[in-house]
Scaffold this active site. Structure first.
Site, PDB file in Angstrom:
ATOM      1  N   ASP A   1     -38.922   2.460  14.707  1.00 45.17           N
ATOM      2  CA  ASP A   1     -37.727   2.215  13.905  1.00 45.17           C
ATOM      3  C   ASP A   1     -38.094   1.297  12.735  1.00 45.17           C
ATOM      4  O   ASP A   1     -39.091   0.572  12.793  1.00 45.17           O
ATOM      5  CB  ASP A   1     -36.656   1.499  14.752  1.00 45.17           C
ATOM      6  CG  ASP A   1     -36.015   2.427  15.790  1.00 45.17           C
ATOM      7  OD1 ASP A   1     -36.277   3.633  15.772  1.00 45.17           O
ATOM      8  OD2 ASP A   1     -35.239   1.907  16.606  1.00 45.17           O
TER       9      ASP A   1
ATOM     10  N   ARG B   1     -39.060   9.721   9.625  1.00 42.56           N
ATOM     11  CA  ARG B   1     -37.617   9.915   9.857  1.00 42.56           C
ATOM     12  C   ARG B   1     -36.895   9.301   8.665  1.00 42.56           C
ATOM     13  O   ARG B   1     -37.011   8.094   8.419  1.00 42.56           O
ATOM     14  CB  ARG B   1     -37.194   9.193  11.134  1.00 42.56           C
ATOM     15  CG  ARG B   1     -35.660   9.166  11.317  1.00 42.56           C
ATOM     16  CD  ARG B   1     -35.209   8.010  12.237  1.00 42.56           C
ATOM     17  NE  ARG B   1     -35.780   8.112  13.555  1.00 42.56           N
ATOM     18  CZ  ARG B   1     -35.967   7.046  14.352  1.00 42.56           C
ATOM     19  NH1 ARG B   1     -35.653   5.824  13.964  1.00 42.56           N
ATOM     20  NH2 ARG B   1     -36.491   7.203  15.550  1.00 42.56           N
TER      21      ARG B   1
HETATM   22  P1  FAD Z   1     -22.913   7.987   6.633  1.00 43.51           P
HETATM   23  O1  FAD Z   1     -23.140   7.737   5.186  1.00 43.51           O
HETATM   24  O2  FAD Z   1     -22.616   6.827   7.541  1.00 43.51           O
HETATM   25  O3  FAD Z   1     -21.766   9.038   6.810  1.00 43.51           O
HETATM   26  C1  FAD Z   1     -21.775  10.226   6.027  1.00 43.51           C
HETATM   27  C2  FAD Z   1     -20.939  11.277   6.693  1.00 43.51           C
HETATM   28  O4  FAD Z   1     -21.493  11.602   7.988  1.00 43.51           O
HETATM   29  C3  FAD Z   1     -19.520  10.861   6.962  1.00 43.51           C
HETATM   30  O5  FAD Z   1     -18.693  10.991   5.822  1.00 43.51           O
HETATM   31  C4  FAD Z   1     -19.147  11.825   8.094  1.00 43.51           C
HETATM   32  O6  FAD Z   1     -18.897  13.101   7.560  1.00 43.51           O
HETATM   33  C5  FAD Z   1     -20.430  11.892   8.899  1.00 43.51           C
HETATM   34  N1  FAD Z   1     -20.402  10.852   9.958  1.00 43.51           N
HETATM   35  C6  FAD Z   1     -21.105   9.700   9.981  1.00 43.51           C
HETATM   36  N2  FAD Z   1     -20.833   9.008  11.102  1.00 43.51           N
HETATM   37  C7  FAD Z   1     -19.928   9.717  11.790  1.00 43.51           C
HETATM   38  C8  FAD Z   1     -19.213   9.535  13.025  1.00 43.51           C
HETATM   39  N3  FAD Z   1     -19.394   8.436  13.775  1.00 43.51           N
HETATM   40  N4  FAD Z   1     -18.373  10.480  13.424  1.00 43.51           N
HETATM   41  C9  FAD Z   1     -18.158  11.592  12.685  1.00 43.51           C
HETATM   42  N5  FAD Z   1     -18.783  11.825  11.493  1.00 43.51           N
HETATM   43  C10 FAD Z   1     -19.661  10.900  11.054  1.00 43.51           C
HETATM   44  N6  FAD Z   1     -31.342   2.826  10.242  1.00 43.51           N
HETATM   45  C11 FAD Z   1     -32.335   1.949   9.967  1.00 43.51           C
HETATM   46  O7  FAD Z   1     -32.187   1.118   9.067  1.00 43.51           O
HETATM   47  N7  FAD Z   1     -33.496   1.949  10.704  1.00 43.51           N
HETATM   48  C12 FAD Z   1     -33.727   2.864  11.690  1.00 43.51           C
HETATM   49  O8  FAD Z   1     -34.801   2.845  12.311  1.00 43.51           O
HETATM   50  C13 FAD Z   1     -32.716   3.837  11.955  1.00 43.51           C
HETATM   51  N8  FAD Z   1     -32.904   4.789  12.890  1.00 43.51           N
HETATM   52  C14 FAD Z   1     -31.960   5.764  13.031  1.00 43.51           C
HETATM   53  C15 FAD Z   1     -32.218   6.811  13.915  1.00 43.51           C
HETATM   54  C16 FAD Z   1     -31.344   7.866  13.996  1.00 43.51           C
HETATM   55  C17 FAD Z   1     -31.625   9.007  14.937  1.00 43.51           C
HETATM   56  C18 FAD Z   1     -30.135   7.856  13.204  1.00 43.51           C
HETATM   57  C19 FAD Z   1     -29.159   9.003  13.258  1.00 43.51           C
HETATM   58  C20 FAD Z   1     -29.855   6.807  12.379  1.00 43.51           C
HETATM   59  C21 FAD Z   1     -30.753   5.741  12.284  1.00 43.51           C
HETATM   60  N9  FAD Z   1     -30.508   4.661  11.431  1.00 43.51           N
HETATM   61  C22 FAD Z   1     -31.501   3.766  11.200  1.00 43.51           C
HETATM   62  C23 FAD Z   1     -29.150   4.441  10.866  1.00 43.51           C
HETATM   63  C24 FAD Z   1     -28.995   4.980   9.458  1.00 43.51           C
HETATM   64  O9  FAD Z   1     -29.740   4.194   8.556  1.00 43.51           O
HETATM   65  C25 FAD Z   1     -27.513   4.966   9.009  1.00 43.51           C
HETATM   66  O10 FAD Z   1     -27.052   3.647   8.991  1.00 43.51           O
HETATM   67  C26 FAD Z   1     -26.598   5.773   9.878  1.00 43.51           C
HETATM   68  O11 FAD Z   1     -27.208   6.948  10.350  1.00 43.51           O
HETATM   69  C27 FAD Z   1     -25.358   6.164   9.075  1.00 43.51           C
HETATM   70  O12 FAD Z   1     -25.680   7.000   7.988  1.00 43.51           O
HETATM   71  P2  FAD Z   1     -25.445   8.586   7.981  1.00 43.51           P
HETATM   72  O13 FAD Z   1     -26.553   9.232   7.231  1.00 43.51           O
HETATM   73  O14 FAD Z   1     -25.309   9.065   9.377  1.00 43.51           O
HETATM   74  O15 FAD Z   1     -24.128   8.858   7.191  1.00 43.51           O
END
Ligand code: FAD
Length: 278
Positions: A107, A158
């Site tokens: 991560d 990732r």
């Molecule tokens: P967002 O910009 O939060 O949302 C965009 C759209 O996605 C929303 O408008 C909606 O349509 C959909 N959506 C998002 N959340 C939801 C929900 N709860 N329910 C329904 N629809 C939703 N961050 C790090 O800094 N370091 C890491 O190591 C890290 N590892 C990760 C590993 C994985 C597998 C994932 C999925 C995320 C990880 N993250 C990590 C978190 C990441 O940086 C984001 O903060 C987080 O994924 C939210 O961004 P998003 O791209 O999902 O979309």
């Protein structure tokens, strides 16, 4: 025990519960990225304990023949105690994972850890012929250079939007800018990488973009989402794509759960309804 209110986002407190979650996901064609919750350790005992647990975990994943891998946090592996401690512990976990043919993700935490994390990643990815991956954050302005630097390195990346509140001098803070950066990075990676791209996002727009880039360039990719978030979409996508769910577990579940609740209004409503029994 993890109370029912948090069990949507956290698999349980024990490795057995995390592996049971992985087994149920595998039945639906989704693979599991198992993460023992832990971060920001400032002394050695918790680092040693988590490393020992990861060693057993990769053995258990292998013997149970689950489609599962692990994901570790740099400050869980002692980065706060020094880059040398982190590299030693990461080498230990990555070697145990490789011995059992289990993939190991790293991560990415806040920007003060990025250089050490990437250096640690490059070292273990070389040592284990690519059986390791690292997370890169689109909100950091430096990430374009990092994605270019890792294009020919072994291992996977990732791509996420970034979960940490970073200063404007080094990061995009506006959603539109982060989304634009994410799409540009995706495009670069699909064009230049020979596979090994994980789209770590719940955003339908980013997933659609990845799907059309896959059609355009033929580059292999996987989709990664968190436990408890858009699970129906995960099962649907798994009919066509390689989908992995991030499955956190462990005694330190409270701060992880609080973060999930804080980041999205719907999650807070879900938590409130679960507490009120409605
Ligand atoms: P967002 O910009 O939060 O949302 C965009 C759209 O996605 C929303 O408008 C909606 O349509 C959909 N959506 C998002 N959340 C939801 C929900 N709860 N329910 C329904 N629809 C939703 N961050 C790090 O800094 N370091 C890491 O190591 C890290 N590892 C990760 C590993 C994985 C597998 C994932 C999925 C995320 C990880 N993250 C990590 C978190 C990441 O940086 C984001 O903060 C987080 O994924 C939210 O961004 P998003 O791209 O999902 O979309």
């Amino acid at each position: 025990m993890v109370p029912p209110v948090a069990s949507r986002f956290v698999a349980g407190t024990t490795p057995a519960e995390a592996l049971e979650r992985a087994r149920r996901l595998n039945e639906r064609n989704v693979k599991a990225i198992v993460n023992l919750l832990g971060e920001h350790y400032d002394d050695r005992p918790p680092v040693a304990a988590d490393v020992a647990e990861y060693r057993t975990l990769v053995e258990d994943i292998a013997t149970s023949r689950l489609e599962a891998c692990i994901s570790v946090k740099p400050t869980q592996l002692g980065l706060g105690l020094g880059a040398d401690v982190f590299r030693r512990e990461l080498a230990d976990v990555a070697a145990a994972a490789a011995d059992h043919d289990v993939f190991c993700w790293i991560d990415m935490e806040d920007h003060t850890t990025t250089d050490a994390t990437l250096e640690g990643f490059e070292e273990v990815a070389r040592a284990h012929d690519g059986g390791v991956g690292v997370c890169l954050q689109a909100n950091l302005k430096r990430t374009r250079e990092d994605v270019e630097r890792l294009a020919d390195a072994p291992g996977k990346i990732r791509l996420v939007k970034g979960a940490y509140d970073e200063p404007a001098s080094i990061a995009y803070r506006d959603h539109t800018e982060v989304n634009r950066a994410y799409e540009e990075l995706l495009e670069y990676a699909f064009e230049r990488y020979d596979g090994g791209i994980a789209v770590g996002s719940h955003d339908p727009a980013m997933i659609d973009r990845a799907r059309s880039l896959h059609e355009e360039y033929g580059t292999d990719f996987e989709i990664q989402m968190l436990m408890g978030v858009r699970e129906d979409a995960q099962y649907d996508l798994a009919e066509e794509y390689d989908v992995w769910q991030y499955v956190p577990y462990g005694g330190r579940w409270l701060s992880y759960f609080a973060r999930r609740v804080a980041e999205r209004k719907e999650n807070a409503l879900f938590a409130a309804r679960a507490v009120l029994g409605r």
